[in-house]
Motif scaffolding. Structure first.
Motif, mmCIF file in Angstrom:
data_model
loop_
_atom_site.group_PDB
_atom_site.id
_atom_site.type_symbol
_atom_site.label_atom_id
_atom_site.label_comp_id
_atom_site.label_asym_id
_atom_site.label_seq_id
_atom_site.Cartn_x
_atom_site.Cartn_y
_atom_site.Cartn_z
ATOM 1 N N THR A 18 -1.412 0.494 1.838
ATOM 2 C CA THR A 18 -2.652 0.820 0.773
ATOM 3 C C THR A 18 -2.775 -0.360 -0.385
ATOM 4 O O THR A 18 -2.318 -0.050 -1.352
ATOM 5 C CB THR A 18 -2.949 1.520 0.655
ATOM 6 N N MET A 39 -9.405 0.912 -3.571
ATOM 7 C CA MET A 39 -8.613 0.443 -2.328
ATOM 8 C C MET A 39 -9.586 0.635 -1.695
ATOM 9 O O MET A 39 -10.378 0.907 -1.820
ATOM 10 C CB MET A 39 -7.773 1.687 -2.356
ATOM 11 N N THR A 116 0.680 8.220 0.654
ATOM 12 C CA THR A 116 -0.099 7.061 0.709
ATOM 13 C C THR A 116 1.041 6.855 0.097
ATOM 14 O O THR A 116 0.812 6.801 -1.524
ATOM 15 C CB THR A 116 -1.659 6.940 -0.292
ATOM 16 N N GLY A 118 1.192 2.791 -1.458
ATOM 17 C CA GLY A 118 1.045 1.135 -1.925
ATOM 18 C C GLY A 118 0.677 0.295 -2.221
ATOM 19 O O GLY A 118 2.258 0.471 -3.417
#
Length: 194
Positions: A18, A39, A116, A118
């Motif tokens: 992300t 994001m 997650t 990123g």
């Protein structure tokens, strides 16, 4: 077979990560306030993730890349990048394109949470100063005994204000939290063979 053709969305070369952005100014649509991180969700809508950054985000400083980025501001067109050979030396700025100068920029992998991954990939004065502040916070930490670990930093409530002869910007400031094991979302599939 599916691949990112550069027009249909895909992961735009981010490795499925992300993209996060620092916003020194509010977005034109008013969805993101000044001095915040965002994001994009699956529908390409911006989401304010500043509260997550204030709780702590894991940065992979060992994989930091620096360089120069150029964008003519056309929506949907990815910026061009010329990367430095090393984070220890900035290469000369490439020649301007149609009178538009390149900006110092960087690519810094991170984990927004344990699931997650990123990447903070951005150019410009505010983001660059935010990176300098981040690296200063990391530099104040004892790295001994933490090889292979990632650093967890919290974004501080007060951003640093920066004035220029024409205009101003702001940059995030950071507080060290700890070194920690690399989250699973930042571990590649290095055991997989072709």
């Amino acid at each position: 077979y599916q691949f990112d053709d550069g027009q249909s969305g895909g992961d735009s070369g981010s490795g499925g990560k992300t993209f996060v952005n620092w916003h020194a100014q509010p977005t034109k649509d008013g969805m993101i306030t000044a001095e915040s991180f965002s994001m994009r969700d699956e529908d390409k809508n911006r989401i304010d993730i500043t509260p997550i950054f204030k709780k702590g985000v894991a940065f992979v400083v060992e994989e930091l890349q620096t360089g120069w980025t150029f964008s003519n501001g056309t929506p949907g067109v990815s910026p061009e990048w010329v990367m430095n050979e090393s984070i220890h030396k900035i290469e000369p700025e490439p020649p301007a394109i149609n009178g538009v100068r390149w900006k110092k920029g960087f690519i810094l992998p991170l984990a927004i949470d344990k699931d997650t991954a990123g990447v903070w990939q951005q150019g410009g004065a505010g983001a660059w100063k935010g990176l300098k502040n981040l690296m200063s916070a990391v530099g104040d930490m004892d790295k001994e005994g933490h090889d292979g670990e990632v650093v967890v930093l919290k974004m501080q409530d007060e951003a640093e204000r920066i004035s220029f002869s024409k205009g101003s910007t702001s940059a995030p400031t950071w507080k060290h939290v700890k070194w920690t094991e690399r989250p699973a979302c930042l571990k590649g599939d290095s055991d997989d063979e072709f």
